[in-house]
Design an enzyme around this catalytic site. Structure first.
Site, PDB file in Angstrom:
ATOM      1  N   SER A 110       0.849  -1.194   0.000  1.00  0.00           N
ATOM      2  CA  SER A 110       0.000   0.000   0.000  1.00  0.00           C
ATOM      3  C   SER A 110       0.885   1.243   0.000  1.00  0.00           C
ATOM      4  CB  SER A 110      -0.900   0.023   1.229  1.00  0.00           C
ATOM      5  OG  SER A 110      -1.529   1.289   1.361  1.00  0.00           O
ATOM      6  N   ASP A 123     -21.661  -1.420   5.978  1.00  0.00           N
ATOM      7  CA  ASP A 123     -20.475  -0.882   5.312  1.00  0.00           C
ATOM      8  C   ASP A 123     -20.131  -1.665   4.053  1.00  0.00           C
ATOM      9  OD1 ASP A 123     -20.428   0.841   7.405  1.00  0.00           O
ATOM     10  OD2 ASP A 123     -18.618   0.045   8.349  1.00  0.00           O
TER      11      ASP A 123
END
Length: 386
Positions: free
Chosen positions: A69, A175
């Site tokens: 990331s 979510d």
């Protein structure tokens, strides 16, 4: 929006050149109204954001998976043939690892791959970066065999299972469902009990949705979240002694007021039942084009979250107070788990810059923290970009 050419360059810099790379996007989500309702079996009203997490993927000829990331230092490497376990040192990498582990357990055939993640979602702000990376990973891993025929409801349920059992966060379905099922310019009216859902147009001509980040990490959110769930379960038990209901949102306000004697449990249940009613009212007024009334419902929601559910705190209360006192704002409330993170406001387009300055000054004077603002549209769910 993040530049895809830049991401591809970074990908080759990190993982080496050659081969075809594919780009994907998974949004964050904002719950417009209906807070702390999903685990109580009622209605929520989320939308996917134009902010989110990007994934650049290249399939491999072996079963190795390498993850990186741009938003974190860890490199995570593992093999699909080996037992995939949660490791604290893998940090954020446990989310994609958990998704791949569950997909393998469910019998899906996965390919080894290199994946670079990069996002413009603020971490810890309550816009659901965890659901975004889970759904993104699942979609990318299934894309090689299913393309756009991926069952998005099933994907969202699998990602919730990862969150509950692998990450060990006892979240509801909202979510992951929002991230997987989002549709541009539409919010989702979702019945968390049955998973029945409807798309409701959410387009504002003269106003915009402004997300206000307190830049206060949600320190108490996890412990208080579990505490509130337990309190709601106790309230449900009390009402069930007198009335046959399957979840707390099926109760009436009269049930709460007449049957629950404990003041704390009464307040928790009153928030849940009244907030569930506010969601249905919000859909009604939006269908009528009455954005001002929708703004009032946001204000009522925050008041209930502050006084009855007690999940706001100094930072959220201050930023919402600032927004509500600004003349071009028709409504504001906290969103997410609470105790920091983000709030939302509906603001007149012509006054957005003035609004940001006003709220920033008001908030920073009281908290000594400078907030961040994001003007977002309601966007699509997870998707292949090219």
């Amino acid at each position: 929006m993040i530049n895809l050419s830049y991401l591809k360059e970074k990908f080759f810099e990190i993982f080496g050149g050659g081969g075809e790379v594919l780009c994907f996007f998974s949004p964050g989500r904002v719950n417009l109204i209906g807070e702390h309702i999903d685990y109580n079996g009622g209605y929520v009203f989320p939308g996917a954001l134009s902010l989110g997490i990007y994934g650049v993927l290249r399939y491999r000829n072996d079963n190795t998976v390498r993850l990186k990331s741009l938003n974190a230092p860890e490199y995570v490497t593992f093999n699909l043939d080996e037992n995939i376990e949660y490791k604290s040192e893998d940090g954020w990498g446990n989310y994609p690892k958990g998704v791949m582990r569950l997909l393998l357990q469910k019998g899906y055939t996965l390919k080894g791959c290199d994946i670079l993640y990069s996002g413009d979602l603020p971490d810890g702000a309550g816009l659901s970066s965890s659901a975004a990376i889970e759904v993104l990973t699942g979609y990318m891993m299934l894309y090689s065999s299913l393309k756009d025929d991926i069952d998005r409801v099933k994907l969202s349920l699998m990602c919730q299972e990862v969150e509950n059992k692998f990450i060990k966060v006892n979240c509801g379905i909202m979510d992951q469902f929002s991230v997987a099922m989002g549709r541009k310019n539409n919010a989702i009216l979702l019945d968390c009990n049955s998973l029945d859902y409807k798309y409701i147009p959410f387009v504002m001509d003269k106003h915009s949705l402004v997300i206000m980040n307190t830049n206060k990490k949600r320190g108490l959110a996890d412990s208080k979240y579990n505490e509130r769930r337990a309190e709601c379960e106790k309230a449900l038990e009390i009402i069930r002694q007198n009335k046959e209901i399957s979840n707390l949102c099926e109760a009436e306000i009269e049930d709460v007021l007449s049957l629950i004697k404990d003041e704390t449990l009464l307040k928790r249940a009153r928030h849940v039942v009244s907030e569930n009613n506010r969601v249905l009212k919000a859909v009604e007024v939006l269908n009528e084009g009455n954005i001002e009334e929708f703004g009032k419902l946001l204000n009522d929601s925050h008041k209930s979250l502050k006084e009855d559910y007690e999940v706001t705190g100094l930072h959220l209360d201050t930023i919402v107070e600032a927004a509500q006192s600004f003349k071009g704002c028709i409504g504001a409330r906290m969103t997410g788990a609470g105790f920091g993170g983000c709030a939302i406001a509906i603001v007149e387009n012509e006054k957005i810059d003035e609004f940001k300055d006003y709220v920033s000054n008001y908030y920073s004077n009281k908290t000594e923290i400078i907030p961040s603002f994001y003007v977002s549209v309601i966007g699509d769910g997870v998707k292949f970009l090219g």
